[in-house]
Design a protein around this motif. Structure first.
Motif, PDB file in Angstrom:
ATOM      1  N   GLU A  33      -2.830  -4.721  19.772  1.00 42.67           N
ATOM      2  CA  GLU A  33      -4.152  -3.987  19.798  1.00 42.67           C
ATOM      3  C   GLU A  33      -5.068  -4.874  20.677  1.00 42.67           C
ATOM      4  O   GLU A  33      -5.799  -4.286  21.608  1.00 42.67           O
ATOM      5  CB  GLU A  33      -4.775  -4.085  18.414  1.00 42.67           C
ATOM      6  N   LEU A  36      -4.030  -1.457  12.359  1.00 43.05           N
ATOM      7  CA  LEU A  36      -3.571  -2.700  11.929  1.00 43.05           C
ATOM      8  C   LEU A  36      -3.179  -2.339  10.503  1.00 43.05           C
ATOM      9  O   LEU A  36      -2.158  -2.869   9.886  1.00 43.05           O
ATOM     10  CB  LEU A  36      -4.592  -3.676  11.957  1.00 43.05           C
ATOM     11  N   PHE A  67      -2.073  -7.125  15.571  1.00 41.31           N
ATOM     12  CA  PHE A  67      -3.348  -7.436  15.997  1.00 41.31           C
ATOM     13  C   PHE A  67      -2.982  -8.063  17.564  1.00 41.31           C
ATOM     14  O   PHE A  67      -4.008  -7.694  18.447  1.00 41.31           O
ATOM     15  CB  PHE A  67      -3.869  -8.721  15.319  1.00 41.31           C
TER      16      PHE A  67
END
Length: 258
Positions: free
Chosen positions: A208, A224, A205
């Motif tokens: 990202e 994810l 996460f």
């Protein structure tokens, strides 16, 4: 069991690189030996407190015994740990370089050469600044529907280059397999499945989010999910290897004391 015995055994087994069941087995066998030693000293006429202290003294120093168990569990324990830290550092560097640093560097170079658009972040031709502050473009670069893009890559694979399809599907799984392997080896807090996978999801996460905020990549929920699958594969693989290894070679340091 006497409190001194409990504390002594805890100091020996707490940092051993093995699971709870094996730690319990080792602790029970040490306890049996200590009780036998205590009984011998009691029969020799020592008071109970003195017999306990003599038993502990006779059995050996906690630190030496702990190191002995570690060597018994893995004869090359220190080399193994150092090697894994080196490999983990290299893995971390490669992942961050590939997913963050190289993209940011390319973005800066392109911008300095008069090309403000990112290769990994959709924008419009009218973009002139380094960052895009447009809600519609942000939405275009975010996918919150699970497997939307993955299914698109698979179903419409003929519309994409093969390397794009592989990198965005199988590649996202493979790149996180090492993380699932290294976590239980190097960090005791991540020897449990739930903690290791939760940490892997947080790492994925974070990457990202950084890609999206720096506008060097899209935020994709599929990444994810696939990264987490990779970590699960790695975690289960190393756990299986460790389990097989410990069944083949169980530590019995105190057999020589029998």
């Amino acid at each position: 069991m006497d409190k001194k015995f409990e504390s002594y055994i805890e100091q020996i087994v707490k940092d051993l690189d093995c699971d709870k069941a094996e730690k319990k087995e080792i602790a029970e066998e040490i306890s049996d030996h200590l009780k036998l030693l205590k009984k011998e000293y009691l029969e020799q006429g020592f008071a109970e407190e003195k017999a306990i202290n003599k038993a502990l003294e006779s059995f050996g120093d906690e630190k030496q015994l702990r190191n002995g168990y570690k060597e018994s569990i893995s004869p090359y324990y220190k080399l193994f740990k150092i090697s894994n830290w080196i490999l983990f550092s290299l893995f971390s560097f490669v992942v961050l370089w590939k997913l963050i640093f190289i993209r940011l560097l390319e973005r800066v170079i392109n911008y300095s050469n008069g090309f403000p658009q990112s290769n990994y972040f959709y924008s419009n031709e009218a973009q002139t600044g380094f960052f895009v502050f447009n809600l519609e473009i942000w939405k275009l670069n975010a996918n919150l529907i699970p497997f939307k893009n993955t299914i698109n890559y698979i179903v419409n694979h003929d519309r994409f280059n093969l390397d794009i399809v592989i990198n965005n599907t199988l590649g996202n799984i493979l790149i996180f397999i090492p993380l699932g392997i290294f976590l239980p080896i190097l960090f005791k807090r991540y020897t449990s499945f739930s903690k290791a996978i939760t940490f892997s999801i947080l790492v994925s996460f974070t990457i990202e989010a950084l890609q999206f905020l720096l506008q060097i990549g899209q935020f994709d929920i599929d990444d994810l999910i696939l990264n987490s699958i990779g970590s699960i594969v790695g975690f289960l693989f190393i756990k299986l290897i460790i389990k097989v290894q410990r069944k083949v070679q169980k530590p019995r340091l105190f057999r020589s004391r029998s």
